[in-house]
Design a protein around this motif. Structure first.
Motif, PDB file in Angstrom:
ATOM      1  N   PHE A 197       0.787  -1.229   0.000  1.00 19.12           N
ATOM      2  CA  PHE A 197       0.000   0.000   0.000  1.00 19.12           C
ATOM      3  C   PHE A 197       0.822   1.283   0.000  1.00 19.12           C
ATOM      4  O   PHE A 197       0.279   2.356  -0.234  1.00 19.12           O
ATOM      5  N   VAL A 198       2.114   1.175   0.279  1.00 16.77           N
ATOM      6  CA  VAL A 198       2.936   2.382   0.421  1.00 16.77           C
ATOM      7  C   VAL A 198       4.250   2.199  -0.325  1.00 16.77           C
ATOM      8  O   VAL A 198       4.888   1.149  -0.229  1.00 16.77           O
ATOM      9  N   LYS A 199       4.642   3.228  -1.049  1.00 14.90           N
ATOM     10  CA  LYS A 199       5.967   3.242  -1.655  1.00 14.90           C
ATOM     11  C   LYS A 199       6.881   3.962  -0.670  1.00 14.90           C
ATOM     12  O   LYS A 199       6.681   5.142  -0.360  1.00 14.90           O
ATOM     13  N   VAL A 200       7.859   3.227  -0.147  1.00 18.17           N
ATOM     14  CA  VAL A 200       8.696   3.753   0.932  1.00 18.17           C
ATOM     15  C   VAL A 200      10.110   3.226   0.754  1.00 18.17           C
ATOM     16  O   VAL A 200      10.319   2.172   0.141  1.00 18.17           O
ATOM     17  N   ASN A 201      11.068   3.944   1.285  1.00 16.01           N
ATOM     18  CA  ASN A 201      12.470   3.531   1.244  1.00 16.01           C
ATOM     19  C   ASN A 201      12.639   2.181   1.938  1.00 16.01           C
ATOM     20  O   ASN A 201      12.203   2.002   3.077  1.00 16.01           O
ATOM     21  N   ASP A 202      13.247   1.233   1.236  1.00 17.00           N
ATOM     22  CA  ASP A 202      13.383  -0.129   1.754  1.00 17.00           C
ATOM     23  C   ASP A 202      14.167  -0.201   3.055  1.00 17.00           C
ATOM     24  O   ASP A 202      13.760  -0.894   3.987  1.00 17.00           O
ATOM     25  N   GLN A 203      15.307   0.493   3.127  1.00 16.25           N
ATOM     26  CA  GLN A 203      16.124   0.431   4.341  1.00 16.25           C
ATOM     27  C   GLN A 203      15.387   1.001   5.547  1.00 16.25           C
ATOM     28  O   GLN A 203      15.433   0.433   6.639  1.00 16.25           O
ATOM     29  N   LYS A 204      14.706   2.116   5.354  1.00 20.94           N
ATOM     30  CA  LYS A 204      13.946   2.720   6.454  1.00 20.94           C
ATOM     31  C   LYS A 204      12.807   1.808   6.890  1.00 20.94           C
ATOM     32  O   LYS A 204      12.535   1.672   8.088  1.00 20.94           O
ATOM     33  N   LEU A 205      12.157   1.172   5.922  1.00 19.62           N
ATOM     34  CA  LEU A 205      11.057   0.268   6.252  1.00 19.62           C
ATOM     35  C   LEU A 205      11.570  -0.929   7.037  1.00 19.62           C
ATOM     36  O   LEU A 205      10.978  -1.309   8.053  1.00 19.62           O
ATOM     37  N   ILE A 206      12.662  -1.517   6.597  1.00 16.34           N
ATOM     38  CA  ILE A 206      13.219  -2.685   7.289  1.00 16.34           C
ATOM     39  C   ILE A 206      13.638  -2.307   8.706  1.00 16.34           C
ATOM     40  O   ILE A 206      13.360  -3.037   9.660  1.00 16.34           O
TER      41      ILE A 206
END
Length: 133
Positions: free
Chosen positions: A53-62
Motif C-alpha cells: 500500500f505504500v511506496k517507501v524507502n526499503d532500508q527505512k522500512l526494514i
C-alpha cells in the motif's frame, strides 16, 4: 512515503501469511520451524504488507519493522496482551504474543538481515543488468 497499491506485494503478503498459518497449525510439532522460522518470516510478512500500500524507502522500512518487532516483543515481557484485556487463545492474544524471548529478537533481526540482503542483491541486479537488444 507515498500511497501506492501493489498487487505483487499484496499477493506475496497473502502467500507469506498462508505459510505462517501453515507453520502455526500444521508444523507446530517441528520445533525449529515453529519456534524460530516463523519469527524470521513474520518480518517479511510485515514488509510485504506495508509495500502493498505504500511506496517507501526499503532500508527505512526494514529498520522500522525491526524496531516495531522489538517493541512488540518487549511489550510481551510486561504481558501487554492481558493488560489490553485480550483473553488467552483469542486472535489478538496470539497475534501480540504472550511470552518474551531474547531468541525471538534474534530471529526478527535475522529476518530483517535476510530481507535487507535480498533487497540489495535484487536491486543491484536490476541496476547492473543490461537491457536486451
Amino acid at each position: 512515503m507515498k500511497f501506492q497499491f501493489s498487487l505483487k506485494y499484496l499477493l506475496l503478503t497473502i502467500f507469506i501469511f498462508l505459510v505462517e498459518v501453515l507453520i502455526a497449525t500444521k508444523l507446530s510439532n517441528v520445533f525449529f520451524v515453529r519456534a524460530y522460522l516463523g519469527d524470521v518470516i513474520v518480518v517479511m510478512l510485515l514488509y510485504t504488507f506495508v509495500k502493498s500500500f505504500v511506496k517507501v524507502n526499503d532500508q527505512k522500512l526494514i529498520l522500522g519493522i525491526l524496531i516495531f518487532s522489538f517493541l512488540v516483543e518487549f511489550a510481551q515481557y510486561f504481558n501487554i496482551a492481558e493488560k489490553l484485556g485480550f483473553r488467552p487463545g483469542s486472535l489478538m492474544y496470539i497475534v501480540i504474543g504472550n511470552s518474551f524471548s531474547w531468541i525471538d529478537n534474534l530471529c526478527y533481526a535475522a529476518g530483517c538481515l535476510i530481507l535487507y540482503i535480498f533487497i540489495k542483491v535484487t536491486n543491484n541486479d536490476r541496476l547492473t543488468s543490461t537491457p536486451n537488444l
